[in-house]
Design a protein around this motif. Structure first.
Motif, PDB file in Angstrom:
ATOM      1  N   LEU A  21       0.830  -1.207   0.000  1.00  0.00           N
ATOM      2  CA  LEU A  21       0.000   0.000   0.000  1.00  0.00           C
ATOM      3  C   LEU A  21       0.864   1.256   0.000  1.00  0.00           C
ATOM      4  O   LEU A  21       0.561   2.232  -0.716  1.00  0.00           O
ATOM      5  CB  LEU A  21      -0.928  -0.015   1.220  1.00  0.00           C
ATOM      6  N   LEU A  22       1.938   1.265   0.778  1.00  0.00           N
ATOM      7  CA  LEU A  22       2.842   2.410   0.792  1.00  0.00           C
ATOM      8  C   LEU A  22       3.493   2.612  -0.570  1.00  0.00           C
ATOM      9  O   LEU A  22       3.669   3.742  -1.031  1.00  0.00           O
ATOM     10  CB  LEU A  22       3.922   2.228   1.857  1.00  0.00           C
ATOM     11  N   TRP A  23       3.847   1.512  -1.219  1.00  0.00           N
ATOM     12  CA  TRP A  23       4.453   1.605  -2.553  1.00  0.00           C
ATOM     13  C   TRP A  23       3.488   2.228  -3.550  1.00  0.00           C
ATOM     14  O   TRP A  23       3.867   3.117  -4.325  1.00  0.00           O
ATOM     15  CB  TRP A  23       4.869   0.208  -3.013  1.00  0.00           C
ATOM     16  N   LEU A  24       2.232   1.785  -3.526  1.00  0.00           N
ATOM     17  CA  LEU A  24       1.232   2.363  -4.432  1.00  0.00           C
ATOM     18  C   LEU A  24       1.059   3.860  -4.172  1.00  0.00           C
ATOM     19  O   LEU A  24       0.952   4.659  -5.112  1.00  0.00           O
ATOM     20  CB  LEU A  24      -0.106   1.635  -4.264  1.00  0.00           C
ATOM     21  N   LEU A  25       1.052   4.241  -2.899  1.00  0.00           N
ATOM     22  CA  LEU A  25       0.945   5.666  -2.566  1.00  0.00           C
ATOM     23  C   LEU A  25       2.178   6.430  -3.036  1.00  0.00           C
ATOM     24  O   LEU A  25       2.085   7.567  -3.511  1.00  0.00           O
ATOM     25  CB  LEU A  25       0.758   5.828  -1.060  1.00  0.00           C
ATOM     26  N   LEU A  29       2.526   9.870  -5.327  1.00  0.00           N
ATOM     27  CA  LEU A  29       3.206  11.056  -4.802  1.00  0.00           C
ATOM     28  C   LEU A  29       4.572  11.282  -5.439  1.00  0.00           C
ATOM     29  O   LEU A  29       5.162  12.355  -5.249  1.00  0.00           O
ATOM     30  CB  LEU A  29       3.383  10.929  -3.282  1.00  0.00           C
ATOM     31  N   ARG A  30       5.101  10.268  -6.129  1.00  0.00           N
ATOM     32  CA  ARG A  30       6.467  10.292  -6.654  1.00  0.00           C
ATOM     33  C   ARG A  30       7.465  10.605  -5.533  1.00  0.00           C
ATOM     34  O   ARG A  30       8.331  11.457  -5.648  1.00  0.00           O
ATOM     35  CB  ARG A  30       6.608  11.317  -7.799  1.00  0.00           C
ATOM     36  N   ALA A  32       9.402   8.126  -2.646  1.00  0.00           N
ATOM     37  CA  ALA A  32       9.616   6.867  -1.937  1.00  0.00           C
ATOM     38  C   ALA A  32       9.944   7.079  -0.470  1.00  0.00           C
ATOM     39  O   ALA A  32       9.961   6.123   0.310  1.00  0.00           O
ATOM     40  CB  ALA A  32      10.741   6.070  -2.609  1.00  0.00           C
ATOM     41  N   SER A  33      10.200   8.326  -0.062  1.00  0.00           N
ATOM     42  CA  SER A  33      10.562   8.617   1.329  1.00  0.00           C
ATOM     43  C   SER A  33       9.462   8.289   2.310  1.00  0.00           C
ATOM     44  O   SER A  33       9.719   8.199   3.517  1.00  0.00           O
ATOM     45  CB  SER A  33      10.942  10.095   1.489  1.00  0.00           C
ATOM     46  N   ILE A  34       8.242   8.111   1.828  1.00  0.00           N
ATOM     47  CA  ILE A  34       7.136   7.846   2.747  1.00  0.00           C
ATOM     48  C   ILE A  34       7.320   6.512   3.462  1.00  0.00           C
ATOM     49  O   ILE A  34       6.638   6.251   4.457  1.00  0.00           O
ATOM     50  CB  ILE A  34       5.771   7.887   2.035  1.00  0.00           C
ATOM     51  N   VAL A  35       8.249   5.691   2.975  1.00  0.00           N
ATOM     52  CA  VAL A  35       8.483   4.415   3.656  1.00  0.00           C
ATOM     53  C   VAL A  35       9.166   4.615   5.002  1.00  0.00           C
ATOM     54  O   VAL A  35       8.978   3.816   5.929  1.00  0.00           O
ATOM     55  CB  VAL A  35       9.331   3.475   2.756  1.00  0.00           C
ATOM     56  N   ASP A  36       9.960   5.676   5.147  1.00  0.00           N
ATOM     57  CA  ASP A  36      10.768   5.856   6.358  1.00  0.00           C
ATOM     58  C   ASP A  36       9.931   6.049   7.629  1.00  0.00           C
ATOM     59  O   ASP A  36      10.218   5.408   8.648  1.00  0.00           O
ATOM     60  CB  ASP A  36      11.736   7.018   6.176  1.00  0.00           C
ATOM     61  N   PRO A  37       8.908   6.927   7.627  1.00  0.00           N
ATOM     62  CA  PRO A  37       8.134   7.085   8.869  1.00  0.00           C
ATOM     63  C   PRO A  37       7.379   5.826   9.298  1.00  0.00           C
ATOM     64  O   PRO A  37       6.967   5.726  10.450  1.00  0.00           O
ATOM     65  CB  PRO A  37       7.145   8.219   8.517  1.00  0.00           C
ATOM     66  N   PHE A  38       7.205   4.883   8.375  1.00  0.00           N
ATOM     67  CA  PHE A  38       6.514   3.654   8.740  1.00  0.00           C
ATOM     68  C   PHE A  38       7.408   2.696   9.521  1.00  0.00           C
ATOM     69  O   PHE A  38       6.920   1.730  10.117  1.00  0.00           O
ATOM     70  CB  PHE A  38       5.983   2.953   7.477  1.00  0.00           C
ATOM     71  N   TRP A  39       8.718   2.976   9.554  1.00  0.00           N
ATOM     72  CA  TRP A  39       9.651   2.049  10.198  1.00  0.00           C
ATOM     73  C   TRP A  39       9.277   1.799  11.663  1.00  0.00           C
ATOM     74  O   TRP A  39       9.275   0.651  12.120  1.00  0.00           O
ATOM     75  CB  TRP A  39      11.073   2.599  10.097  1.00  0.00           C
ATOM     76  N   GLY A  40       8.959   2.834  12.400  1.00  0.00           N
ATOM     77  CA  GLY A  40       8.563   2.648  13.795  1.00  0.00           C
ATOM     78  C   GLY A  40       7.154   2.120  13.925  1.00  0.00           C
ATOM     79  O   GLY A  40       6.887   1.179  14.687  1.00  0.00           O
ATOM     80  N   ALA A  41       6.218   2.708  13.174  1.00  0.00           N
ATOM     81  CA  ALA A  41       4.817   2.305  13.282  1.00  0.00           C
ATOM     82  C   ALA A  41       4.611   0.860  12.853  1.00  0.00           C
ATOM     83  O   ALA A  41       3.705   0.176  13.356  1.00  0.00           O
ATOM     84  CB  ALA A  41       3.951   3.238  12.427  1.00  0.00           C
ATOM     85  N   HIS A  86      10.057  18.568   2.664  1.00  0.00           N
ATOM     86  CA  HIS A  86      11.423  18.503   2.141  1.00  0.00           C
ATOM     87  C   HIS A  86      11.552  17.658   0.878  1.00  0.00           C
ATOM     88  O   HIS A  86      12.647  17.456   0.374  1.00  0.00           O
ATOM     89  CB  HIS A  86      12.370  17.951   3.214  1.00  0.00           C
ATOM     90  N   GLY A  87      10.438  17.148   0.360  1.00  0.00           N
ATOM     91  CA  GLY A  87      10.510  16.357  -0.849  1.00  0.00           C
ATOM     92  C   GLY A  87      11.133  14.997  -0.605  1.00  0.00           C
ATOM     93  O   GLY A  87      11.284  14.549   0.534  1.00  0.00           O
TER      94      GLY A  87
END
Length: 263
Positions: A21-25, A29-30, A32-41, A86-87
């Motif tokens: 799901l994160l990959w599709l998002l 958004l173009r 891939a940084s959105i994967v980082d905040p999921f590391w803890g959650a 920060h993109g």
């Protein structure tokens, strides 16, 4: 109570689904940084799913669930605040340029599923401490684990807070952060993260799951040699001339007195 193997399979499926799901998002958004905040959650998700397969709360499970939840949510919120506006992170931007038009599908494996695989493997002490049979009461190893986690949490949380304040001060531009905890270790947040995982490993060890200590060992190796200290310090000395002197006098990982202050 479900066998540990079943819990591990369910965790793997949940992590893979979340990463998909994160990959599709990220494609939309173009970024891939959105994967980082999921590391803890992600670890919080794994812990609560594991608890659902047990026969209820008991002291060790309650402690482990609380520690993982506090650590994971704090880290995710910190990364969300740090990355906002920060993109895409330069690491992923470089990968995007390198792979060109293929990055949209390459990123599924090299970024999202790869991090999901690491998350699943590193979560072993959490799963073991929650599910593996062992003494129901807390023993000496449990208390030692909680103490190690507490030291680690303090170093990681305070170190992140100190660095954020330093970066927010315009007078600090181009300077080296060598105050507070950063005076005693060049990476208090990485040391703190490792200490927390060793603490969780000790909680797992108290159930007899000695093999779960592979997780903090791998995490420490990653922080020291792969994605942490080694990657960050690869070229920082070129960008900040004062960093070489900082390296000379300050411990890289384990907190200790600066060289000129050592007894």
């Amino acid at each position: 109570m479900e066998p540990l193997g079943i819990v591990m399979v369910r965790s793997a499926v949940a992590i893979a689904g979340a990463m998909l799901l994160l990959w599709l998002l990220s494609l939309r958004l173009r970024n891939a940084s959105i994967v980082d905040p999921f590391w803890g959650a992600g670890y919080v998700m794994v812990a609560w799913l594991a608890l659902a397969g047990t026969d209820g709360a008991e002291p060790r499970r309650t402690v482990v669930l609380a520690l993982v939840t506090v650590w994971g949510l704090r880290l995710s919120l910190h990364l969300l605040r740090r990355n906002a506006g920060h993109g895409e992170d330069p690491r992923y931007a470089a990968m995007r340029r390198g792979h060109g038009a293929r990055f949209w599908w390459v990123s599924l494996f090299t970024v999202f599923l790869f991090q999901g695989l690491l998350m699943w493997g590193i979560s072993l002490p959490v799963l073991a401490a929650l599910v593996a049979p062992g003494p129901s009461g807390l023993g000496a190893l449990d208390l030692l684990g909680v103490a190690a986690w507490g030291v680690g949490f303090a170093f990681e949380a305070v170190g992140d807070w100190q660095l954020a304040r330093f970066k927010a001060d315009p007078a600090s531009r181009g300077q080296v952060m060598d105050r507070g905890l950063w005076r005693y270790t060049r990476h208090p947040n990485y040391f703190g993260d490792a200490a927390q995982w060793w603490g969780l490993g000790l909680l797992a060890l108290s159930t007899g799951a000695w093999w779960a200590l592979a997780s903090p060992a791998v995490m420490t190796l990653l922080l020291l040699k792969v994605s942490g200290v080694a990657m960050l310090e690869k070229d920082i000395g070129e960008r900040r001339p004062g960093y070489r002197e900082y390296v000379r006098r300050t411990s890289a990982f384990l907190p200790w007195f600066p060289k000129e202050e050592r007894p």
